[in-house]
Design a protein around this motif. Structure first.
Motif, PDB file in Angstrom:
ATOM      1  N   MET A  73       0.834  -1.212   0.000  1.00  0.00           N
ATOM      2  CA  MET A  73       0.000   0.000   0.000  1.00  0.00           C
ATOM      3  C   MET A  73       0.866   1.258   0.000  1.00  0.00           C
ATOM      4  N   ASP A  74       2.134   1.135  -0.390  1.00  0.00           N
ATOM      5  CA  ASP A  74       3.064   2.254  -0.310  1.00  0.00           C
ATOM      6  C   ASP A  74       2.761   3.357  -1.316  1.00  0.00           C
ATOM      7  N   HIS A  75       1.923   3.082  -2.298  1.00  0.00           N
ATOM      8  CA  HIS A  75       1.562   4.093  -3.294  1.00  0.00           C
ATOM      9  C   HIS A  75       0.386   4.947  -2.832  1.00  0.00           C
ATOM     10  N   LEU A  76      -0.136   4.674  -1.648  1.00  0.00           N
ATOM     11  CA  LEU A  76      -1.303   5.393  -1.139  1.00  0.00           C
ATOM     12  C   LEU A  76      -0.947   6.203   0.104  1.00  0.00           C
ATOM     13  N   ASP A  77      -1.577   7.381   0.217  1.00  0.00           N
ATOM     14  CA  ASP A  77      -1.466   8.183   1.432  1.00  0.00           C
ATOM     15  C   ASP A  77      -2.588   7.738   2.368  1.00  0.00           C
ATOM     16  N   LEU A  78      -2.270   6.772   3.214  1.00  0.00           N
ATOM     17  CA  LEU A  78      -3.292   6.157   4.053  1.00  0.00           C
ATOM     18  C   LEU A  78      -3.915   7.153   5.029  1.00  0.00           C
ATOM     19  N   GLU A  79      -3.116   8.059   5.560  1.00  0.00           N
ATOM     20  CA  GLU A  79      -3.633   9.075   6.487  1.00  0.00           C
ATOM     21  C   GLU A  79      -4.623   9.989   5.781  1.00  0.00           C
ATOM     22  N   LEU A  80      -4.287  10.401   4.573  1.00  0.00           N
ATOM     23  CA  LEU A  80      -5.177  11.277   3.805  1.00  0.00           C
ATOM     24  C   LEU A  80      -6.506  10.582   3.531  1.00  0.00           C
ATOM     25  N   SER A 134       7.629  -5.971   3.604  1.00  0.00           N
ATOM     26  CA  SER A 134       6.542  -5.072   3.230  1.00  0.00           C
ATOM     27  C   SER A 134       7.119  -3.692   2.951  1.00  0.00           C
ATOM     28  N   PRO A 135       6.644  -3.005   1.905  1.00  0.00           N
ATOM     29  CA  PRO A 135       7.158  -1.665   1.614  1.00  0.00           C
ATOM     30  C   PRO A 135       6.612  -0.633   2.593  1.00  0.00           C
ATOM     31  N   THR A 136       7.454  -0.107   3.440  1.00  0.00           N
ATOM     32  CA  THR A 136       7.092   0.903   4.426  1.00  0.00           C
ATOM     33  C   THR A 136       8.209   1.943   4.471  1.00  0.00           C
ATOM     34  N   PRO A 137       7.966   3.079   5.097  1.00  0.00           N
ATOM     35  CA  PRO A 137       9.067   4.053   5.262  1.00  0.00           C
ATOM     36  C   PRO A 137      10.270   3.444   5.972  1.00  0.00           C
ATOM     37  N   GLN A 138      10.035   2.486   6.875  1.00  0.00           N
ATOM     38  CA  GLN A 138      11.119   1.873   7.630  1.00  0.00           C
ATOM     39  C   GLN A 138      11.983   0.935   6.774  1.00  0.00           C
ATOM     40  N   THR A 139      11.409   0.386   5.708  1.00  0.00           N
ATOM     41  CA  THR A 139      12.178  -0.533   4.872  1.00  0.00           C
ATOM     42  C   THR A 139      12.776   0.142   3.640  1.00  0.00           C
ATOM     43  N   ARG A 140      12.560   1.443   3.479  1.00  0.00           N
ATOM     44  CA  ARG A 140      13.154   2.158   2.353  1.00  0.00           C
ATOM     45  C   ARG A 140      14.679   2.142   2.493  1.00  0.00           C
ATOM     46  N   ARG A 141      15.359   1.762   1.410  1.00  0.00           N
ATOM     47  CA  ARG A 141      16.820   1.660   1.394  1.00  0.00           C
ATOM     48  C   ARG A 141      17.330   0.795   2.552  1.00  0.00           C
ATOM     49  N   LEU A 142      16.636  -0.280   2.774  1.00  0.00           N
ATOM     50  CA  LEU A 142      17.025  -1.218   3.816  1.00  0.00           C
ATOM     51  C   LEU A 142      18.397  -1.814   3.523  1.00  0.00           C
ATOM     52  N   LEU A 143      18.681  -2.010   2.241  1.00  0.00           N
ATOM     53  CA  LEU A 143      19.962  -2.573   1.822  1.00  0.00           C
ATOM     54  C   LEU A 143      20.721  -1.537   0.998  1.00  0.00           C
ATOM     55  N   GLY A 144      21.837  -1.085   1.535  1.00  0.00           N
ATOM     56  CA  GLY A 144      22.686  -0.125   0.846  1.00  0.00           C
ATOM     57  C   GLY A 144      24.099  -0.641   0.736  1.00  0.00           C
ATOM     58  N   GLU A 145      25.028   0.273   0.564  1.00  0.00           N
ATOM     59  CA  GLU A 145      26.427  -0.112   0.332  1.00  0.00           C
ATOM     60  C   GLU A 145      26.992  -0.933   1.487  1.00  0.00           C
ATOM     61  N   ARG A 146      26.691  -0.534   2.725  1.00  0.00           N
ATOM     62  CA  ARG A 146      27.216  -1.264   3.883  1.00  0.00           C
ATOM     63  C   ARG A 146      26.688  -2.688   3.929  1.00  0.00           C
ATOM     64  N   GLU A 147      25.387  -2.841   3.721  1.00  0.00           N
ATOM     65  CA  GLU A 147      24.759  -4.167   3.792  1.00  0.00           C
ATOM     66  C   GLU A 147      25.233  -5.060   2.651  1.00  0.00           C
ATOM     67  N   LEU A 189      21.558 -11.728  -4.854  1.00  0.00           N
ATOM     68  CA  LEU A 189      20.478 -10.966  -4.236  1.00  0.00           C
ATOM     69  C   LEU A 189      19.229 -11.052  -5.101  1.00  0.00           C
ATOM     70  N   ILE A 190      18.113 -11.404  -4.490  1.00  0.00           N
ATOM     71  CA  ILE A 190      16.823 -11.463  -5.191  1.00  0.00           C
ATOM     72  C   ILE A 190      15.871 -10.502  -4.496  1.00  0.00           C
ATOM     73  N   ASN A 191      15.240  -9.612  -5.252  1.00  0.00           N
ATOM     74  CA  ASN A 191      14.309  -8.654  -4.659  1.00  0.00           C
ATOM     75  C   ASN A 191      12.931  -8.789  -5.295  1.00  0.00           C
ATOM     76  N   ILE A 192      11.931  -9.157  -4.465  1.00  0.00           N
ATOM     77  CA  ILE A 192      10.537  -9.214  -4.923  1.00  0.00           C
ATOM     78  C   ILE A 192       9.670  -8.290  -4.079  1.00  0.00           C
ATOM     79  N   SER A 193      10.307  -7.364  -3.355  1.00  0.00           N
ATOM     80  CA  SER A 193       9.580  -6.445  -2.476  1.00  0.00           C
ATOM     81  C   SER A 193       9.180  -5.183  -3.241  1.00  0.00           C
ATOM     82  N   ARG A 194      10.023  -4.167  -3.209  1.00  0.00           N
ATOM     83  CA  ARG A 194       9.878  -2.933  -3.969  1.00  0.00           C
ATOM     84  C   ARG A 194      11.270  -2.420  -4.308  1.00  0.00           C
ATOM     85  N   GLY A 195      11.372  -1.698  -5.400  1.00  0.00           N
ATOM     86  CA  GLY A 195      12.665  -1.170  -5.808  1.00  0.00           C
ATOM     87  C   GLY A 195      13.287  -0.275  -4.771  1.00  0.00           C
TER      88      GLY A 195
END
Length: 330
Positions: A86-93, A218-231, A241-247
């Motif tokens: 549901m990351d494409h929706l503004d749930l609060e709005l 799950s795509p959430t603000p907390q999982t954004r860029r969960l994997l970067g250069e350090r990881e 690496l296989i990603n089926i979550s979100r880009g």
């Protein structure tokens, strides 16, 4: 105009057919319960249509939901999404307008898990490279060094052990893989035992040990860029690496560098940011990368199950009943 049906509640959809429209094969089922209204019809006759719309069905993120649209639909009660994320929706709005929301987690988990395993196997055995050689008009034989890596007995690290991640673990067990997982909350002991999975409280531990790292969070603000250069730097140079979550879960530029330098062996991505990637993007030029166009849960059976789940949720909301897959703002 796709009107009619007496007192059937109005259901707004982006379009029928086309790139982002609901499937033609689903129309008859939807029209049993709703008066279908496309965005084109709505915009052409906004004054009349605005009061008829009681529900919106989002098919692959369309139509876009913004404040202007919500303000123009005084009788809107529910929005159903054709997927789990549901990351494409503004749930609060949306909630501020008194509109309920639902997703379709039950319909998508098995088919998305299949996609994850398909990408793992395809990358391990270099199937895309092999296909290109097999159909090439200039290659007479496959080189002896076109070697993949074993899946059977390898260690799979699953980041995100929700319904999709758990079904991937079930599939991986059949390949006799050693399964590690990292999740916000630990699974029950009996669930871990059923798939032979070991919990890694720290994601770094999983990254250092896994031959295949599969991201299914799950795509959430907390999982954004969960994997970067350090990881990525913690992963084995022989790992995939296989990603089926979100880009957005990955730092794509860091991933590109890791693949170019051999910091990791390969990647298989069903999701990117944006989708599709620009045609000149570096990830599209590497032989050790497989990119698919967000195939996820896209099977005929899953697509119909998604629509069935959406209808179930919408009808529950319109009748004042509990919604099976209601999503609340965090």
């Amino acid at each position: 105009m796709m009107m009619g049906g007496g007192e059937l509640p109005g259901l707004l959809v982006h379009e029928i057919g086309g790139v982002c429209g609901i499937l033609h094969s689903h129309v008859a089922f939807l029209k049993k319960h709703f008066c279908l209204i496309t965005m084109k019809e709505f915009l052409e006759n906004r004054k009349q249509m605005s009061k008829k719309v009681q529900a919106i069905y989002l098919w692959w993120h369309r139509p876009a939901i913004d404040r202007e649209l919500l303000q123009s639909l005084p009788n809107l009660k529910v929005i159903a999404n054709s997927g789990a994320g549901m990351d494409h929706l503004d749930l609060e709005l949306i909630a501020s307008f008194g509109v309920k929301m639902a997703n379709a987690p039950r319909a998508v988990s098995s088919s998305t898990a299949d996609t994850g395993m398909a990408l793992l196997l395809a990358s391990a055995r270099r199937l895309v490279e092999g296909y290109q050689i097999a159909v090439s008009s200039t290659v007479e034989y496959s080189k002896a060094d076109l070697l993949g890596v074993e899946v059977t007995g390898a260690t799979l690290g699953i980041i995100g052990m929700g319904s999709i991640g758990y079904k991937i673990a079930l599939r991986a067990k059949a390949f006799k893989m050693n399964i590690l997982y990292h999740n916000r909350t630990r699974r029950k002991a009996e669930e871990e035992h059923a798939v032979g999975a070991a919990y890694c409280q720290e994601m770094e531990d999983l990254l250092q040990r896994a031959d295949f790292v599969l991201v299914a969070v799950s795509p959430t603000p907390q999982t954004r860029r969960l994997l970067g250069e350090r990881e990525l730097g913690l992963m084995k140079p022989t790992a995939t690496l296989i990603n089926i979550s979100r880009g957005a879960v990955l730092d794509q530029e860091a991933l590109l560098r890791a693949l170019q330098t051999g910091a990791i062996r390969a990647a298989a991505l069903d999701v990117t940011i944006p989708e599709p990637l620009p045609r000149d993007h570096g990830l599209l030029k590497l032989k050790n990368v497989i990119v698919t166009p967000h195939l996820g849960c896209k099977t005929e059976q899953a697509a119909y199950m998604i629509t069935e789940e959406a209808v179930e949720n919408i009808l529950a909301a319109l009748n004042g009943l509990p919604m099976p897959s209601e999503v609340l703002p965090s």
